[in-house]
Design a protein around this motif. Structure first.
Motif, PDB file in Angstrom:
ATOM      1  N   SER A   1      -5.745   7.765  -2.310  1.00 27.67           N
ATOM      2  CA  SER A   1      -6.045   6.699  -3.267  1.00 27.67           C
ATOM      3  C   SER A   1      -6.455   5.425  -2.539  1.00 27.67           C
ATOM      4  CB  SER A   1      -4.809   6.415  -4.127  1.00 27.67           C
ATOM      5  OG  SER A   1      -3.747   5.941  -3.317  1.00 27.67           O
ATOM      6  N   THR A   2      -6.974   4.484  -3.283  1.00 29.20           N
ATOM      7  CA  THR A   2      -7.240   3.167  -2.718  1.00 29.20           C
ATOM      8  C   THR A   2      -5.907   2.473  -2.442  1.00 29.20           C
ATOM      9  OG1 THR A   2      -7.324   2.178  -4.927  1.00 29.20           O
ATOM     10  CG2 THR A   2      -9.395   2.973  -3.989  1.00 29.20           C
ATOM     11  N   LYS A   3      -5.963   1.371  -1.738  1.00 28.26           N
ATOM     12  CA  LYS A   3      -4.762   0.633  -1.336  1.00 28.26           C
ATOM     13  C   LYS A   3      -3.761   1.567  -0.638  1.00 28.26           C
ATOM     14  CE  LYS A   3      -4.978  -3.008  -4.848  1.00 28.26           C
ATOM     15  NZ  LYS A   3      -5.202  -4.119  -3.907  1.00 28.26           N
TER      16      LYS A   3
ATOM     17  N   TYR B   1       0.839  -1.189   0.000  1.00 29.63           N
ATOM     18  CA  TYR B   1       0.000   0.000   0.000  1.00 29.63           C
ATOM     19  C   TYR B   1       0.882   1.250   0.000  1.00 29.63           C
ATOM     20  CZ  TYR B   1      -4.366  -2.477   1.233  1.00 29.63           C
ATOM     21  OH  TYR B   1      -5.474  -3.282   1.235  1.00 29.63           O
ATOM     22  N   ASP B   2       0.298   2.367  -0.468  1.00 30.78           N
ATOM     23  CA  ASP B   2       0.910   3.679  -0.276  1.00 30.78           C
ATOM     24  C   ASP B   2       0.644   4.144   1.153  1.00 30.78           C
ATOM     25  OD1 ASP B   2       1.836   3.953  -2.941  1.00 30.78           O
ATOM     26  OD2 ASP B   2      -0.169   4.544  -3.595  1.00 30.78           O
ATOM     27  N   VAL B   3       1.409   5.152   1.594  1.00 28.47           N
ATOM     28  CA  VAL B   3       1.250   5.689   2.942  1.00 28.47           C
ATOM     29  C   VAL B   3       1.003   7.195   2.850  1.00 28.47           C
ATOM     30  CG1 VAL B   3       2.318   6.057   5.199  1.00 28.47           C
ATOM     31  CG2 VAL B   3       2.750   3.925   3.956  1.00 28.47           C
TER      32      VAL B   3
ATOM     33  N   CYS C   1     -15.795   7.414   0.254  1.00 29.87           N
ATOM     34  CA  CYS C   1     -15.324   7.797  -1.082  1.00 29.87           C
ATOM     35  C   CYS C   1     -14.032   7.040  -1.378  1.00 29.87           C
ATOM     36  CB  CYS C   1     -15.082   9.301  -1.152  1.00 29.87           C
ATOM     37  SG  CYS C   1     -16.561  10.284  -0.860  1.00 29.87           S
ATOM     38  N   GLY C   2     -14.110   6.049  -2.248  1.00 32.42           N
ATOM     39  CA  GLY C   2     -12.956   5.175  -2.478  1.00 32.42           C
ATOM     40  C   GLY C   2     -13.114   3.929  -1.641  1.00 32.42           C
ATOM     41  N   GLY C   3     -12.045   3.216  -1.478  1.00 36.09           N
ATOM     42  CA  GLY C   3     -12.109   1.989  -0.690  1.00 36.09           C
ATOM     43  C   GLY C   3     -10.740   1.414  -0.458  1.00 36.09           C
ATOM     44  N   GLU C   4     -10.696   0.335   0.298  1.00 35.90           N
ATOM     45  CA  GLU C   4      -9.461  -0.368   0.633  1.00 35.90           C
ATOM     46  C   GLU C   4      -8.448   0.596   1.258  1.00 35.90           C
ATOM     47  OE1 GLU C   4      -6.554  -3.868  -1.197  1.00 35.90           O
ATOM     48  OE2 GLU C   4      -7.949  -2.805  -2.505  1.00 35.90           O
ATOM     49  N   ARG C   5      -8.890   1.223   2.340  1.00 34.92           N
ATOM     50  CA  ARG C   5      -8.014   2.122   3.080  1.00 34.92           C
ATOM     51  C   ARG C   5      -7.905   1.648   4.529  1.00 34.92           C
ATOM     52  NH1 ARG C   5     -11.284   6.360   0.734  1.00 34.92           N
ATOM     53  NH2 ARG C   5     -10.209   7.519  -0.903  1.00 34.92           N
TER      54      ARG C   5
END
Length: 477
Positions: free
Chosen positions: A292-294, A268-270, A354-358
Motif C-alpha cells: 500500500s501507499t504510506k 507508515y505501515d511496514v 505502481c502506487g506511491g509514497e513508499r
C-alpha cells in the motif's frame, strides 16, 4: 423597503406552505398528486435558492452492496467537527481503525466553511418500504448524508470543495487507521495466494529514544518530512514517489530500531520482505503490487538474503569469498530464483511506480560485499551508517534505561568511549544499563557498564595480539 434576505425568507415560507399543502393533498388524492408532482418540483426548484447533494452509505443493491468510498470519506472529514458541534453523536468501531470514530447521529446537522462559503451537512436515515432479503444489518434502512449550499456557490462546491472533503477525509482516515506489520508467507503458490499476512504494528521506538547523535537524527527526520510532502515535486520531475535507504553497520547498532522509529515518525505501515521465500522475479513483482501507499518495504540483511553480492565479480573472486560468505550467510536458501536484475526492477523499474509514497530500506552488516548497482544513488538514495555507541548515544540510553541525565561516572564513560576508542554497540550498552533486579540503583548499572567497557578494551587488545601471532605464523610458512 424589504431586504433581499427578508424577500428570500418570505419566499421560502410561502414555498414551505405550498409544499405542506401539496403533501396533505397527495396523501388524500394520491393519483392526482402524481400528475401534479412535476409541476410542484419545477416551481420549487425555480424559487428555492439552495442545492442539495445526496451521498448514500452503500452503493449497489442486494448481494453487490458495498460501502461507498465517498460516504466513508465524508464521515471521516466530518468526524473532526462532529464531536465539537453536534449534540447527538454515534460511535463507530470502523474496521482497521485504532480508535472509536464519532460521527453525527440521525437528523443532526453541522455547518462548514470553505473559501468564505457556508455549507450545511446533515445525516439522514429513511426506512425501506420494500421487503427484501439482505445479509446487511439494518438493511431496511437507508442512511445518507446531504450537502446543502446556495446555488451561487455551485462552482466553488463542485470544482473545489468536494475534492477538498475527499482528500481531507482520506488523510484523517489514514491517520486514524491501525497500522500493520506485514510479512510474506513462505510456501505460497502462484494461483491462489495471500501474498502478505499481517499483525498490528505496535513497536514503541521513536527518534527520541533512538541511541544516535542528535544532529544525525535531525538530518534523517528532515529528509523523511521532505519526502512525505514531495508528491507534486516527484510528479514534476517524472520520478516515482519513493525513496531508498541503506542502513549499514555491525550487528546490534540499531538498524531495526531505526526502521521502527521511521515508521512511527511518518505513521507508515511496514512490509518485512523475506527474499529467500520468494520463488522468482514474477512473485517478487506481485508482492510489490500488493503493498500500500504510506509504507516502508524492508529487506533486512540484504547481503545474506540471496546471492546478490557477487554476481558481477569474476569467478575466481567468488571462490575466494565463498567460504567466508558461507559462514556469514549460513541460513541462505538456494531454491529462490530471484535475480539481481529482478531486484533492481523491484526497486526502480516500471513496476515500482505502481502506487506511491513508499520507502524501501535495505540493511546490511557488510556494505562492501554488496553489488554497487544495488546501492547506487537513485536506488538507495540515502546511506546511513549505524555505528558503535558514542557518548551522545550513551546519554540517550542512560535516560531511557535509568532516567539518569547526570552522574560522576559520565566522565569515565566518555573517556572510555571517545579517548580510548572502545567499540561497544548500543545493544550491548543498553544490556549493561538494564537493571538486573528490582530496586537496583542507576549508579550500580553505570558502574557495571564502566567495567564492561574496560573488559572490552582488554578483549580488543587480546584479539589484536592473536591476529599478529597468526600473521607471523602464516608468513613463517
Amino acid at each position: 423597503m424589504a431586504t433581499m434576505g427578508q424577500l428570500w425568507a418570505n419566499t421560502g415560507s410561502t414555498l414551505a406552505t405550498l409544499m405542506f399543502t401539496y403533501t396533505i393533498f397527495r396523501r388524500w388524492f394520491p393519483h392526482v398528486g402524481d400528475h401534479l408532482e412535476p409541476f410542484f418540483q419545477r416551481l420549487f426548484s425555480r424559487f428555492y435558492p439552495y442545492i442539495q447533494i445526496k451521498f448514500h452509505e452503500y452503493s449497489g443493491e442486494h448481494f453487490k452492496r458495498s460501502e461507498s468510498k465517498a460516504t466513508s470519506g465524508i464521515q471521516s472529514y466530518l468526524s473532526k467537527d462532529s464531536s465539537l458541534r453536534a449534540k447527538k453523536l454515534k460511535a463507530n468501531t470502523t474496521k482497521g481503525s485504532k480508535s472509536l470514530v464519532l460521527s453525527m447521529d440521525n437528523r443532526e446537522e453541522i455547518t462548514d466553511e470553505f473559501e468564505s462559503v457556508t455549507v450545511w451537512w446533515q445525516s439522514k436515515k429513511v426506512r425501506n418500504t420494500r421487503q427484501s432479503f439482505s445479509f446487511y444489518p439494518a438493511a431496511d434502512e437507508k442512511r445518507y448524508y446531504t450537502l446543502k449550499f446556495h446555488r451561487r456557490d455551485r462552482e466553488v462546491i463542485i470544482e473545489r470543495y468536494l475534492d477538498h472533503v475527499m482528500k481531507e477525509g482520506k488523510m484523517i482516515k489514514m491517520k486514524n487507521r491501525e497500522r500493520k506489520l506485514y510479512s510474506n508467507t513462505p510456501g505460497q503458490n502462484h494461483r491462489n495466494q495471500t501474498k502478505w499476512s499481517h499483525v498490528t504494528f505496535e513497536h514503541p521506538a521513536s527518534f527520541d529514544t533512538l541511541a544516535m547523535e542528535e544532529k544525525k537524527k535531525e538530518e534523517i527526520k528532515n529528509d523523511l518530512v521532505k519526502f512525505s510532502k514531495s508528491k507534486d515535486y516527484y510528479k514534476k520531475i517524472g520520478k516515482a514517489w519513493k525513496r531508498g535507504y541503506l542502513l549499514f553497520g555491525p550487528p546490534g547498532t540499531g538498524k531495526s530500531t531505526m526502521i521502527a522509529a521511521m515508521a512511527n515518525f511518518l505513521e507508515y505501515d511496514v512490509y518485512d520482505l523475506e527474499l529467500t521465500t520468494v520463488m522468482d522475479n514474477t512473485q517478487l513483482r506481485s508482492l510489490l503490487i500488493e503493498t500500500s501507499t504510506k509504507s516502508i518495504i524492508v529487506i533486512e540483511d540484504i547481503d545474506c538474503s540471496l546471492n546478490l553480492t557477487g554476481q558481477r565479480k569474476k569467478k575466481k573472486e567468488e571462490e575466494e569469498d565463498g567460504d567466508e560468505k558461507k559462514m556469514k550467510c549460513e541460513g541462505e536458501k538456494k531454491e529462490s530464483k530471484v535475480t539481481l536484475s529482478g531486484l533492481l526492477n523491484f526497486i526502480d523499474g516500471l513496476w515500482s511506480a505502481c502506487g506511491g509514497e513508499r520507502i524501501i530500506v535495505f540493511t546490511t552488516n557488510f556494505v562492501d560485499k554488496l553489488d554497487p548497482a544495488l546501492i547506487r544513488k537513485g536506488r538507495m538514495d540515502k546511506h546511513i551508517e549505524m555505528s558503535y555507541c558514542g557518548f551522545e548515544a550513551f546519554k540517550v540510553l542512560a535516560k531511557n534505561y535509568l532516567d539518569v541525565e547526570e552522574s560522576e561516572l559520565f566522565d569515565e564513560v566518555k573517556r572510555l568511549l571517545e579517548v580510548e576508542g572502545i567499540k561497544m554497540t548500543p545493544a550491548d550498552v543498553g544490556e549493561n544499563l538494564l537493571p538486573k533486579s528490582e530496586g537496583e540503583e542507576g549508579e550500580t548499572c553505570l558502574k557495571r557498564l564502566v567495567e564492561a567497557l574496560k573488559e572490552e578494551k582488554e578483549e580488543a587488545k587480546r584479539r589484536v595480539e592473536e591476529e599478529v601471532k597468526r600473521k607471523i605464523r602464516r608468513e613463517g610458512k
